[in-house]
Motif scaffolding. Structure first.
Motif, PDB file in Angstrom:
ATOM      1  N   PRO A  25       4.036  23.167  22.770  1.00 56.36           N
ATOM      2  CA  PRO A  25       4.581  23.919  24.298  1.00 56.36           C
ATOM      3  C   PRO A  25       6.246  23.655  24.805  1.00 56.36           C
ATOM      4  N   GLY A  26       6.490  23.980  24.582  1.00 60.29           N
ATOM      5  CA  GLY A  26       7.884  24.419  25.458  1.00 60.29           C
ATOM      6  C   GLY A  26       8.712  23.709  25.150  1.00 60.29           C
ATOM      7  N   THR A  27       9.809  23.310  25.747  1.00 56.51           N
ATOM      8  CA  THR A  27      10.510  23.419  25.009  1.00 56.51           C
ATOM      9  C   THR A  27      10.965  21.469  25.123  1.00 56.51           C
ATOM     10  N   ALA A  28      10.427  20.216  25.289  1.00 55.88           N
ATOM     11  CA  ALA A  28      10.824  19.398  26.170  1.00 55.88           C
ATOM     12  C   ALA A  28      11.339  18.096  24.977  1.00 55.88           C
ATOM     13  N   THR A  29      10.575  18.469  23.446  1.00 51.53           N
ATOM     14  CA  THR A  29      11.045  18.079  22.727  1.00 51.53           C
ATOM     15  C   THR A  29      10.914  18.702  21.614  1.00 51.53           C
ATOM     16  N   PRO A  30      12.175  19.328  20.951  1.00 49.63           N
ATOM     17  CA  PRO A  30      11.891  20.051  20.050  1.00 49.63           C
ATOM     18  C   PRO A  30      12.179  19.121  18.415  1.00 49.63           C
ATOM     19  N   ASN A  31      12.179  20.045  17.683  1.00 45.55           N
ATOM     20  CA  ASN A  31      12.524  19.307  16.055  1.00 45.55           C
ATOM     21  C   ASN A  31      13.719  18.916  15.743  1.00 45.55           C
ATOM     22  N   TYR A  32      14.868  18.078  15.287  1.00 50.13           N
ATOM     23  CA  TYR A  32      15.533  18.259  15.127  1.00 50.13           C
ATOM     24  C   TYR A  32      15.972  18.491  13.098  1.00 50.13           C
ATOM     25  N   ILE A  33      16.826  19.936  13.126  1.00 50.56           N
ATOM     26  CA  ILE A  33      16.469  19.843  11.727  1.00 50.56           C
ATOM     27  C   ILE A  33      18.657  19.676  11.423  1.00 50.56           C
ATOM     28  N   TYR A  34      18.967  19.253   9.804  1.00 47.99           N
ATOM     29  CA  TYR A  34      19.952  18.477   9.421  1.00 47.99           C
ATOM     30  C   TYR A  34      20.124  19.697   8.636  1.00 47.99           C
ATOM     31  N   VAL A  35      21.170  19.882   8.424  1.00 48.46           N
ATOM     32  CA  VAL A  35      22.070  19.925   6.868  1.00 48.46           C
ATOM     33  C   VAL A  35      23.549  19.639   6.489  1.00 48.46           C
ATOM     34  N   ARG A  36      23.045  18.896   5.393  1.00 48.20           N
ATOM     35  CA  ARG A  36      24.017  18.685   4.694  1.00 48.20           C
ATOM     36  C   ARG A  36      25.625  19.427   4.117  1.00 48.20           C
ATOM     37  N   VAL A  37      27.042  19.992   4.598  1.00 49.44           N
ATOM     38  CA  VAL A  37      28.016  20.466   3.696  1.00 49.44           C
ATOM     39  C   VAL A  37      28.657  19.876   3.348  1.00 49.44           C
ATOM     40  N   ARG A  38      29.323  20.397   2.174  1.00 52.88           N
ATOM     41  CA  ARG A  38      29.263  19.020   1.479  1.00 52.88           C
ATOM     42  C   ARG A  38      31.119  20.192   1.365  1.00 52.88           C
ATOM     43  N   ASN A  39      32.433  18.860   0.792  1.00 58.06           N
ATOM     44  CA  ASN A  39      33.151  20.002   0.093  1.00 58.06           C
ATOM     45  C   ASN A  39      33.540  18.961  -0.704  1.00 58.06           C
ATOM     46  N   ARG A  40      33.351  20.210  -2.191  1.00 56.35           N
ATOM     47  CA  ARG A  40      33.677  19.888  -3.591  1.00 56.35           C
ATOM     48  C   ARG A  40      35.047  19.888  -4.054  1.00 56.35           C
ATOM     49  N   GLY A  41      35.812  20.191  -3.220  1.00 57.79           N
ATOM     50  CA  GLY A  41      37.504  20.188  -3.427  1.00 57.79           C
ATOM     51  C   GLY A  41      37.728  19.394  -3.329  1.00 57.79           C
ATOM     52  N   CYS A  42      39.462  18.676  -3.326  1.00 58.35           N
ATOM     53  CA  CYS A  42      40.165  17.588  -3.027  1.00 58.35           C
ATOM     54  C   CYS A  42      40.900  17.601  -2.424  1.00 58.35           C
ATOM     55  N   GLN A  43      40.906  19.291  -1.801  1.00 54.53           N
ATOM     56  CA  GLN A  43      41.765  18.759  -0.194  1.00 54.53           C
ATOM     57  C   GLN A  43      40.809  18.622   0.931  1.00 54.53           C
ATOM     58  N   PRO A  44      41.475  18.434   1.897  1.00 51.64           N
ATOM     59  CA  PRO A  44      41.155  18.055   3.185  1.00 51.64           C
ATOM     60  C   PRO A  44      40.252  20.151   3.720  1.00 51.64           C
ATOM     61  N   SER A  45      38.845  20.172   3.984  1.00 47.81           N
ATOM     62  CA  SER A  45      38.529  21.955   4.173  1.00 47.81           C
ATOM     63  C   SER A  45      38.493  21.865   5.480  1.00 47.81           C
ATOM     64  N   THR A  46      38.871  23.393   6.394  1.00 51.92           N
ATOM     65  CA  THR A  46      39.213  23.290   7.810  1.00 51.92           C
ATOM     66  C   THR A  46      37.380  23.510   8.554  1.00 51.92           C
ATOM     67  N   SER A  47      37.135  23.560   9.405  1.00 53.55           N
ATOM     68  CA  SER A  47      36.183  23.699  10.068  1.00 53.55           C
ATOM     69  C   SER A  47      35.480  25.103  10.585  1.00 53.55           C
ATOM     70  N   VAL A  48      34.325  25.424   9.873  1.00 55.91           N
ATOM     71  CA  VAL A  48      33.627  26.129   9.851  1.00 55.91           C
ATOM     72  C   VAL A  48      31.861  26.317  10.421  1.00 55.91           C
TER      73      VAL A  48
END
Length: 296
Positions: A25-48
């Motif tokens: 109950p409440g928002t004092a202690t949230p859960n934390y969700i993590y997402v891994r984003v991969r760049n499968r190309g050879c060049q740096p990607s722009t921020s998304v």
């Protein structure tokens, strides 16, 4: 595996072991969700920007409903966006980055009246912008889009008998006919060899299914009064199930071990439950859920 949760501390960058989310109950202690984003190309990607959504788990999820909010069942919200978009920053070629979301999951008690034992099962969907707002089949959208990830796992509890729940749903604007298949996972122990697998259909679904001819393959009715159906093997199908628009129903799956399983000791089994429009065919697939059964 590119989506995981830490339920107390924001330590998911260094500790990538998934934990089940905890409602507080409440928002004092949230859960934390993590997402891994991969760049499968050879060049740096722009921020998304990465967006994260949650939905009450079912085998009939679509897009954008119920992920984007506004759909309720029994007064309980069936999905919404989790937090605000998070920017990835530049990602080097062949590398990856991890983004973090703080999430306060819904109260499972709000879903008890409508879904019973399935009250605590939810799905997460992570997507890179831009994201279509057009209605579409969720399975096709995820499989054909390398910028979307979907996490959907059901863990059955410990105890003498093993049982799990899944949600059948129809988010289309018409009454539709569906089929369900129940399959073991290749290269894993077979639950059909080491025990008996049963499905308990919801009362009104079972009543309509009987009236429509009780169609299916590799199944038998174990108890005609309650709607308990035995799945004979990994090619079991229950077909000609009808659901009205926005109808949601909780289905129970049971696993009962036999002597062969007891000789193995602790084991893990997986069953894939898949929902299809009309008949079981790849182009009719609407969604599914993997049930993970632990025995001790």
């Amino acid at each position: 595996e590119d989506i995981w949760i830490r339920n107390t501390m924001p330590d998911g960058t260094t500790n990538q072991e998934h934990q089940n989310p905890i409602y507080r109950p409440g928002t004092a202690t949230p859960n934390y969700i993590y997402v891994r984003v991969r760049n499968r190309g050879c060049q740096p990607s722009t921020s998304v920007n990465v967006r994260l959504f949650w939905a009450k788990a079912s085998t009939g999820l679509g897009w954008p409903n119920p992920w984007t909010g506004g759909i309720t069942t029994g007064g309980a919200l069936m999905g919404n966006e989790a937090g605000t978009p998070v920017a990835t920053g530049t990602i080097a070629g062949g590398s990856s980055t991890i983004v973090q979301f703080a999430w306060n999951p819904p109260n499972p008690a709000d879903y008890m009246a409508a879904f019973g034992d399935d009250k605590g099962h939810f799905c997460l969907l992570a997507a890179i912008e831009p994201l279509s707002t057009s209605p579409m089949d969720l399975n096709t959208m995820v499989q054909n889009n390398k910028t979307i990830a979907w996490k959907n796992v059901q863990v059955a509890g410990a105890g003498g008998g093993r049982e799990a729940s899944t949600l059948l749903a129809n988010y289309n604007e018409n009454r539709n006919r569906f089929a369900l298949s129940f399959n073991e996972v290749p290269r894993e122990l077979s639950p059909f060899n080491d025990g008996e697998v049963y499905v308990q259909l919801p009362k009104r679904v079972y009543r309509d299914w009987l009236a429509n001819g009780s169609q299916g393959r590799n199944i038998s009715i174990a108890d005609k009064n309650t709607g308990l159906i035995r799945l004979e093997n990994s090619k079991a199908i229950i077909s000609n199930i009808t659901l009205a628009y926005r109808q949601t129903e909780s289905l129970q799956l049971y696993f009962r071990t036999n002597d062969k399983r007891r000789q193995r000791g602790a084991s893990c089994y997986f069953i894939d439950i898949k929902q299809y429009y009309d008949e079981v065919a790849d182009n009719n697939f609407t969604g599914g859920q993997r049930v993970w059964i632990k025995t001790y």
